[in-house]
Design an enzyme around this catalytic site. Structure first.
Site, PDB file in Angstrom:
ATOM      1  N   ARG A   2      -4.400 -12.222  25.787  1.00  0.00           N
ATOM      2  CA  ARG A   2      -5.392 -13.002  25.026  1.00  0.00           C
ATOM      3  C   ARG A   2      -6.813 -12.597  25.391  1.00  0.00           C
ATOM      4  NH1 ARG A   2      -2.632 -18.554  26.780  1.00  0.00           N
ATOM      5  NH2 ARG A   2      -2.780 -17.341  28.696  1.00  0.00           N
ATOM      6  N   ASP A  55       0.855  -1.191   0.000  1.00  0.00           N
ATOM      7  CA  ASP A  55       0.000   0.000   0.000  1.00  0.00           C
ATOM      8  C   ASP A  55       0.895   1.247   0.000  1.00  0.00           C
ATOM      9  OD1 ASP A  55      -2.439   1.381   0.199  1.00  0.00           O
ATOM     10  OD2 ASP A  55      -2.392   1.372   2.394  1.00  0.00           O
ATOM     11  N   HIS A  56       0.640   2.165  -0.908  1.00  0.00           N
ATOM     12  CA  HIS A  56       1.370   3.440  -0.969  1.00  0.00           C
ATOM     13  C   HIS A  56       2.892   3.301  -1.052  1.00  0.00           C
ATOM     14  CE1 HIS A  56      -2.132   6.024  -0.491  1.00  0.00           C
ATOM     15  NE2 HIS A  56      -2.570   5.160   0.394  1.00  0.00           N
ATOM     16  N   GLY A  83      -8.920   5.739   1.150  1.00  0.00           N
ATOM     17  CA  GLY A  83      -9.604   6.569   2.148  1.00  0.00           C
ATOM     18  C   GLY A  83     -11.081   6.252   2.220  1.00  0.00           C
ATOM     19  N   ASP A 139      -8.606   0.828   6.302  1.00  0.00           N
ATOM     20  CA  ASP A 139      -7.676   0.713   7.421  1.00  0.00           C
ATOM     21  C   ASP A 139      -8.310   1.280   8.692  1.00  0.00           C
ATOM     22  OD1 ASP A 139      -5.561   0.501   9.112  1.00  0.00           O
ATOM     23  OD2 ASP A 139      -4.159   1.695   7.953  1.00  0.00           O
ATOM     24  N   GLY A 158      -7.983   8.427   6.993  1.00  0.00           N
ATOM     25  CA  GLY A 158      -8.153   8.721   8.406  1.00  0.00           C
ATOM     26  C   GLY A 158      -9.603   8.820   8.851  1.00  0.00           C
ATOM     27  N   SER A 213     -12.845   4.192   4.399  1.00  0.00           N
ATOM     28  CA  SER A 213     -13.490   3.688   5.623  1.00  0.00           C
ATOM     29  C   SER A 213     -14.791   4.445   5.882  1.00  0.00           C
ATOM     30  CB  SER A 213     -12.563   3.853   6.836  1.00  0.00           C
ATOM     31  OG  SER A 213     -11.673   2.760   6.934  1.00  0.00           O
ATOM     32  N   ARG A 237      -8.790  -0.168  12.673  1.00  0.00           N
ATOM     33  CA  ARG A 237      -8.156   0.443  13.850  1.00  0.00           C
ATOM     34  C   ARG A 237      -9.211   0.747  14.911  1.00  0.00           C
ATOM     35  NH1 ARG A 237      -3.730   4.742  11.331  1.00  0.00           N
ATOM     36  NH2 ARG A 237      -2.698   3.243   9.980  1.00  0.00           N
TER      37      ARG A 237
HETATM   38  P1  13P Z   1      -8.990   4.742   5.461  1.00  0.00           P
HETATM   39  O1  13P Z   1      -8.142   5.637   6.298  1.00  0.00           O
HETATM   40  O2  13P Z   1     -10.250   5.446   5.051  1.00  0.00           O
HETATM   41  O3  13P Z   1      -9.257   3.436   6.108  1.00  0.00           O
HETATM   42  O4  13P Z   1      -8.189   4.460   4.107  1.00  0.00           O
HETATM   43  C1  13P Z   1      -7.219   3.459   4.051  1.00  0.00           C
HETATM   44  C2  13P Z   1      -6.414   3.500   2.792  1.00  0.00           C
HETATM   45  O5  13P Z   1      -6.731   4.162   1.821  1.00  0.00           O
HETATM   46  C3  13P Z   1      -5.195   2.685   2.750  1.00  0.00           C
HETATM   47  O6  13P Z   1      -4.470   2.894   1.592  1.00  0.00           O
HETATM   48  O1  G3H Z   2      -3.205   4.979   3.609  1.00  0.00           O
HETATM   49  C1  G3H Z   2      -2.628   4.780   4.674  1.00  0.00           C
HETATM   50  C2  G3H Z   2      -2.948   3.552   5.422  1.00  0.00           C
HETATM   51  O2  G3H Z   2      -4.003   3.792   6.323  1.00  0.00           O
HETATM   52  C3  G3H Z   2      -1.720   3.024   6.097  1.00  0.00           C
HETATM   53  O3  G3H Z   2      -1.344   3.834   7.157  1.00  0.00           O
HETATM   54  O4  G3H Z   2       1.117   4.191   6.879  1.00  0.00           O
HETATM   55  O5  G3H Z   2       0.004   4.413   9.125  1.00  0.00           O
HETATM   56  O6  G3H Z   2       0.298   2.170   8.057  1.00  0.00           O
HETATM   57  P1  G3H Z   2       0.102   3.652   7.838  1.00  0.00           P
HETATM   58 ZN    ZN Z   3      -4.553   4.869   0.833  1.00  0.00          ZN
END
Ligand code: 13P
Ligand code: G3H
Ligand code: ZN
Length: 315
Positions: free
Chosen positions: A287, A88-89, A218, A262, A187, A220, A266
């Site tokens: 646990r 990712d990214h 993004g 993501d 976020g 969520s 969380r």
């Molecule tokens: P969210 O922050 O909306 O969960 O997006 C996650 C995301 O785009 C990871 O690449």
């Molecule tokens: O797009 C970002 C994802 O939520 C990953 O976040 O770099 O904090 O793992 P992170």
């Molecule tokens: Zn992302």
């Protein structure tokens, strides 16, 4: 463990083809540790759905790549569903190469911080290497806004993905899927007022690129019940807001093939742990609080797969 043959990691190629043909989306869930991986794959297996497990560079740094790989291998031994492992990214060629060399089946090169030509150049470089190793590439065009970004309307317009540029970008880079900007952001604070996505831009992009899988970052929901649960048990996340389920459902029907999640995971993990601690302050066996966390992640992922993305029984 399964008795029969173990399914290897797959690329996203077949799952995206099916998603475009049958108008559903595949969840791409961020992984950072064992309980998150287990919660996601248990949910996907229960729903008989394909799933994308994605790790960011900071997740790889936290969990360490060897542990991530082995835990995901264990998931493949247990379950019979298509699982892709995605970076990712990815910030640069080197990060993408490192993941490709370590068995990832898909990488994202995020060149959205560059101008158009530089983004094309770095994406092409990654595509060339990835394809030579049978790995697929997601690229990004446009900029995801944050609600904290005080931008005027014309500036915010400029951040959305331009459909003509998108077509040129995909043709010139040869990327396998494209992440677009239509109003989402990363976020827990995505919108100040009502949630608004530019479905008109998504539709124009799909008209220009009918065969290119589209990715929504993004995405969520920032599930209100989870935010409420965090706050009820001592958290402080006021005014958090995400993309409502109905909009994600609409996006998946309009041709979005991959939906990134993501923040909701969380929130689920934190809410469950906070509740356990608040209800029994004598607990100190990990646990006892990680189990409800894993269960709430599974419940959250199953809801998305079944009720929002429509990928149940598409394995
Ligand atoms: P969210 O922050 O909306 O969960 O997006 C996650 C995301 O785009 C990871 O690449
Ligand atoms: O797009 C970002 C994802 O939520 C990953 O976040 O770099 O904090 O793992 P992170
Ligand atoms: Zn992302």
């Amino acid at each position: 463990m399964k008795e029969d043959k173990i399914m290897p990691l797959v690329t996203t190629k077949n799952m995206f083809e099916k998603s475009m043909k049958e108008h559903f989306a595949i969840g791409a869930f961020n992984v950072n540790n064992m309980e998150i991986i287990q919660g996601i794959v248990d949910a996907a297996a229960e729903e008989n759905s394909p799933v994308i497990l994605q790790a960011s560079s900071s997740a790889i740094k936290y969990a360490r790549i060897g542990y991530l790989k082995k835990m995901i291998e264990a998931a493949l031994e247990e379950h019979d569903i298509p699982i892709a492992l995605h970076l990712d990214h990815g910030a640069d060629f080197e990060t993408c190469k490192m993941c490709i060399d370590n068995g990832f089946t898909s990488v994202m090169i995020d060149g959205s911080k560059y101008d158009f030509e530089e983004n094309i150049a770095v994406t092409k470089q990654v595509v060339e290497y990835a394809h030579s190793k049978g790995v697929v590439v997601e690229a990004e065009l446009g900029k995801l806004a944050g609600v904290e970004d005080e931008i005027n309307v014309s500036a915010s317009d400029a951040m959305y993905t331009d459909p003509d540029q998108a077509k040129e970008f995909v043709e010139r880079t040869g990327c396998d899927s494209l992440a677009i900007a239509i109003g989402t952001s990363h976020g827990a604070y995505k919108f100040k007022g009502d949630a608004k996505l530019r479905f008109d831009i998504l539709q124009k992009i799909k008209e220009k690129l009918p065969n290119t899988p589209i990715v929504l970052h993004g995405a969520s929901t920032v599930i209100p019940e989870l935010v409420e649960m965090c706050n009820q048990y001592g958290g402080n996340i006021p005014g958090a807001k995400g993309v409502p389920d109905e909009m994600l459902n609409e996006a998946s029907k309009l041709g979005v093939s991959k939906i990134n999640v993501d923040t909701d995971l969380r929130l689920a993990m934190t809410a469950a742990i906070r509740k356990t601690f608040a209800e029994d302050t004598s607990i100190f066996d990990p646990r006892k609080y990680m189990l409800p966390a894993r269960e709430l992640i599974q419940e959250t992922v199953q809801h998305k797969i079944r009720d929002v993305f429509g990928s149940s029984n598409k394995a």
